[in-house]
Design a protein around this motif. Structure first.
Motif, PDB file in Angstrom:
ATOM      1  N   CYS A 197       0.864  -1.175   0.000  1.00  0.00           N
ATOM      2  CA  CYS A 197       0.000   0.000   0.000  1.00  0.00           C
ATOM      3  C   CYS A 197       0.903   1.228   0.000  1.00  0.00           C
ATOM      4  O   CYS A 197       2.103   1.137   0.305  1.00  0.00           O
ATOM      5  CB  CYS A 197      -0.947   0.001   1.197  1.00  0.00           C
ATOM      6  SG  CYS A 197      -0.113   0.125   2.790  1.00  0.00           S
ATOM      7  N   GLY A 212       1.294   5.587   0.835  1.00  0.00           N
ATOM      8  CA  GLY A 212       0.793   6.773   1.507  1.00  0.00           C
ATOM      9  C   GLY A 212       1.354   8.039   0.889  1.00  0.00           C
ATOM     10  O   GLY A 212       1.877   8.041  -0.222  1.00  0.00           O
ATOM     11  N   ALA A 233       4.498   0.698   1.992  1.00  0.00           N
ATOM     12  CA  ALA A 233       4.571  -0.371   2.991  1.00  0.00           C
ATOM     13  C   ALA A 233       4.087  -1.669   2.380  1.00  0.00           C
ATOM     14  O   ALA A 233       3.357  -1.678   1.378  1.00  0.00           O
ATOM     15  CB  ALA A 233       3.746  -0.022   4.230  1.00  0.00           C
ATOM     16  N   VAL A 267       8.528  -1.031   5.615  1.00  0.00           N
ATOM     17  CA  VAL A 267       8.167   0.291   5.129  1.00  0.00           C
ATOM     18  C   VAL A 267       9.374   0.938   4.452  1.00  0.00           C
ATOM     19  O   VAL A 267      10.526   0.701   4.819  1.00  0.00           O
ATOM     20  CB  VAL A 267       7.643   1.185   6.276  1.00  0.00           C
ATOM     21  CG1 VAL A 267       8.743   1.493   7.277  1.00  0.00           C
ATOM     22  CG2 VAL A 267       7.030   2.479   5.737  1.00  0.00           C
ATOM     23  N   VAL A 310       5.999   1.001  13.049  1.00  0.00           N
ATOM     24  CA  VAL A 310       5.740  -0.103  12.119  1.00  0.00           C
ATOM     25  C   VAL A 310       6.326  -1.410  12.648  1.00  0.00           C
ATOM     26  O   VAL A 310       5.769  -2.491  12.439  1.00  0.00           O
ATOM     27  CB  VAL A 310       6.314   0.246  10.722  1.00  0.00           C
ATOM     28  CG1 VAL A 310       6.309  -0.979   9.817  1.00  0.00           C
ATOM     29  CG2 VAL A 310       5.511   1.368  10.089  1.00  0.00           C
ATOM     30  N   LEU A 318      -3.148  -4.521   5.331  1.00  0.00           N
ATOM     31  CA  LEU A 318      -2.629  -3.170   5.494  1.00  0.00           C
ATOM     32  C   LEU A 318      -3.553  -2.198   4.789  1.00  0.00           C
ATOM     33  O   LEU A 318      -4.190  -2.538   3.780  1.00  0.00           O
ATOM     34  CB  LEU A 318      -1.232  -3.037   4.858  1.00  0.00           C
ATOM     35  CG  LEU A 318      -0.011  -3.520   5.634  1.00  0.00           C
ATOM     36  CD1 LEU A 318       1.243  -3.230   4.814  1.00  0.00           C
ATOM     37  CD2 LEU A 318       0.078  -2.859   6.991  1.00  0.00           C
ATOM     38  N   SER A 365      -3.722   2.368   4.028  1.00  0.00           N
ATOM     39  CA  SER A 365      -3.044   3.640   4.229  1.00  0.00           C
ATOM     40  C   SER A 365      -3.925   4.772   3.730  1.00  0.00           C
ATOM     41  O   SER A 365      -4.760   4.596   2.836  1.00  0.00           O
ATOM     42  CB  SER A 365      -1.711   3.671   3.482  1.00  0.00           C
ATOM     43  OG  SER A 365      -1.932   3.509   2.090  1.00  0.00           O
ATOM     44  N   LEU A 407      -0.829   4.758   8.440  1.00  0.00           N
ATOM     45  CA  LEU A 407      -0.748   3.350   8.050  1.00  0.00           C
ATOM     46  C   LEU A 407      -1.348   2.514   9.168  1.00  0.00           C
ATOM     47  O   LEU A 407      -1.003   2.696  10.345  1.00  0.00           O
ATOM     48  CB  LEU A 407       0.707   2.922   7.822  1.00  0.00           C
ATOM     49  CG  LEU A 407       0.941   1.435   7.539  1.00  0.00           C
ATOM     50  CD1 LEU A 407       0.354   1.046   6.179  1.00  0.00           C
ATOM     51  CD2 LEU A 407       2.421   1.104   7.589  1.00  0.00           C
TER      52      LEU A 407
END
Length: 428
Positions: free
Chosen positions: A63, A65, A70, A80, A91, A100, A102, A107
């Motif tokens: 995913c 951000g 990550a 990450v 994390v 997961l 984000s 996250l």
């Protein structure tokens, strides 16, 4: 194999065509993150550049951000890339994760006990402030990390670069990534070597090779730490053979250097004595020179090297030959003509060999006089006209002569003494 096409109306993104076993895709302000089945992750930035995310090696989905990417590994560990230190520390607490998600700077991870852990911005209480301790039943068994890959080395040929390493105990596959990225993706392999075409590398570029070992039993072992080695690509070359049978042939206005062709050669570099080499594409070099540039029977050093336009081959060692320049000579038919009567004196012309060039008839006459071949009773007349010798065309030259006048002397005749008779001499 899956083929993934992604395009955007934003001019900052080029159409992305990723070929391979793509298992997960995430799109955000940082760009487009792709995860392959071999655990490798690549980030395509808005400016079109590609970054191999080695820190995320081994994850199975990703995913993205505002400023991080990550992913979850097969053991539930969250990895990450691009995050600040405090974010990364949070994390590390995400264990035994299944999913997961984000959003901008946040996250969150959901573990197998449905507990939500988070890192980053938490204004909207997306995750709890207090870390939730997992119940004993949810504590995963301790796994043994595989030993890291050792003895990464390279065997290079003109066609391929072989990446080799030692086997890791309890590993059944290895993931290889190379940075800067090549024009192809190297698939995971169960062997301890991978072959990459030499054409995929750029000359004099240093590449970072990362290898991670993955276990055959995921319940007992987890992947190794990444092992890194560097490799600078210098093309492997084959030296061409040196030219053979270097010889010289003389023409009217040039000295022609010839030799036998060399296999795989596209050109030859030829030099005579201390002159700069000249590049030719045939097996002959016509050395043009003005009249008289070389003296007859003079010796010269000739060097010939073979070369190729293919970077797979390097120039040969020079072949050096000491060659003798033999000036071309032509026959001149010499007629001796009486300057007074214009009558040719000799019944058969005299033949004189000369080289290419311009000569005065006076010069030729002097050479004849030096050979004592002027007709008896005559002497040479020295005119100023010139003769030009440029080919073997038959040329007859009239050398004028004149009769030698007899030498006259006015010296008085010697007096003759009278004969003396001994009988008439008085007695002494």
């Amino acid at each position: 194999n899956h083929i993934l096409y992604i395009a955007s109306d934003n001019d900052a993104y080029a159409t992305l065509n990723e070929r391979g076993n793509v298992s997960s895709v995430a799109i955000g302000r940082m760009g487009i993150a792709l995860c392959n089945d071999d655990g490798s992750v690549a980030l395509y930035r808005p400016d079109g550049t590609k970054v191999d995310l080695v820190d995320l090696q081994g994850v199975k989905n990703v995913c993205i951000g505002e400023s991080f990417v990550a992913g979850i590994a097969s053991n539930g560990e969250v990895k990450v890339y691009g995050a600040e230190a405090s974010f990364s520390e949070a994390v590390k607490k995400m264990k035994n994760s299944m999913y997961l998600a984000s959003d901008r700077d946040t996250l969150v991870a959901l573990d197998r006990n449905l507990n939500i852990f988070g890192a980053g911005e938490n204004t909207n209480k997306q995750y709890g402030e207090v870390e939730i301790e997992p119940t004993p039943s949810a504590t995963p068994e301790t796994k043994t990390k595989l030993a890291s890959v050792q003895n990464i080395h390279f065997d290079q040929s003109t066609a391929n670069v072989q990446i080799k390493w030692d086997a890791v105990e309890n590993a059944n596959r290895y993931a290889i990534s190379i940075s800067p990225a090549l024009d192809r993706t190297i698939p995971s392999t169960a062997s301890t070597s991978a072959s990459v075409p030499s054409s995929s590398f750029q000359k004099d570029v240093t590449y970072t090779i990362t290898i991670i070992a993955y276990p055959k039993d995921d319940d007992k072992y987890e992947e190794s730490e990444a092992s890194v080695a560097q490799f600078t690509y210098i093309p492997k070359t084959i030296q061409l053979n040196s030219p053979t049978q270097v010889q010289a042939l003389t023409s009217v206005d040039s000295w022609n250097i010839v030799w036998d062709a060399v296999e795989h050669a596209d050109y030859y570099m030829v030099s005579i004595d201390d002159e700069e080499p000249t590049k030719v594409t045939e097996t002959i070099y016509e050395y043009k020179f003005p009249t008289g540039a070389f003296e007859h029977l003079s010796e010269h050093i000739v060097r010939v090297r073979a070369g190729s336009d293919n970077e797979k081959y390097e120039e040969s060692s020079p072949t050096e030959a000491n060659l003798i320049y033999e000036a071309p000579t032509y026959n001149l038919d010499i007629d001796f003509v009486d300057n007074g009567t214009n009558i040719t004196i000799n019944a058969k012309p005299y033949i004189l060999q000369v080289g290419v060039g311009s000569y005065s008839v006076k010069q030729i006459a002097e050479e004849l006089a030096g050979k004592n071949i002027v007709p008896e009773g005559f002497e040479l007349v020295y005119p100023d006209n010139m003769v030009n010798i440029q080919s073997d065309t038959k040329i007859i030259i009239a050398v004028r002569v004149k009769k030698v006048e007899p030498i006259s002397t006015n010296e008085p005749e010697p007096e003759v003494s009278p004969e003396v008779n001994e009988e008439t001499l008085p007695n002494g």
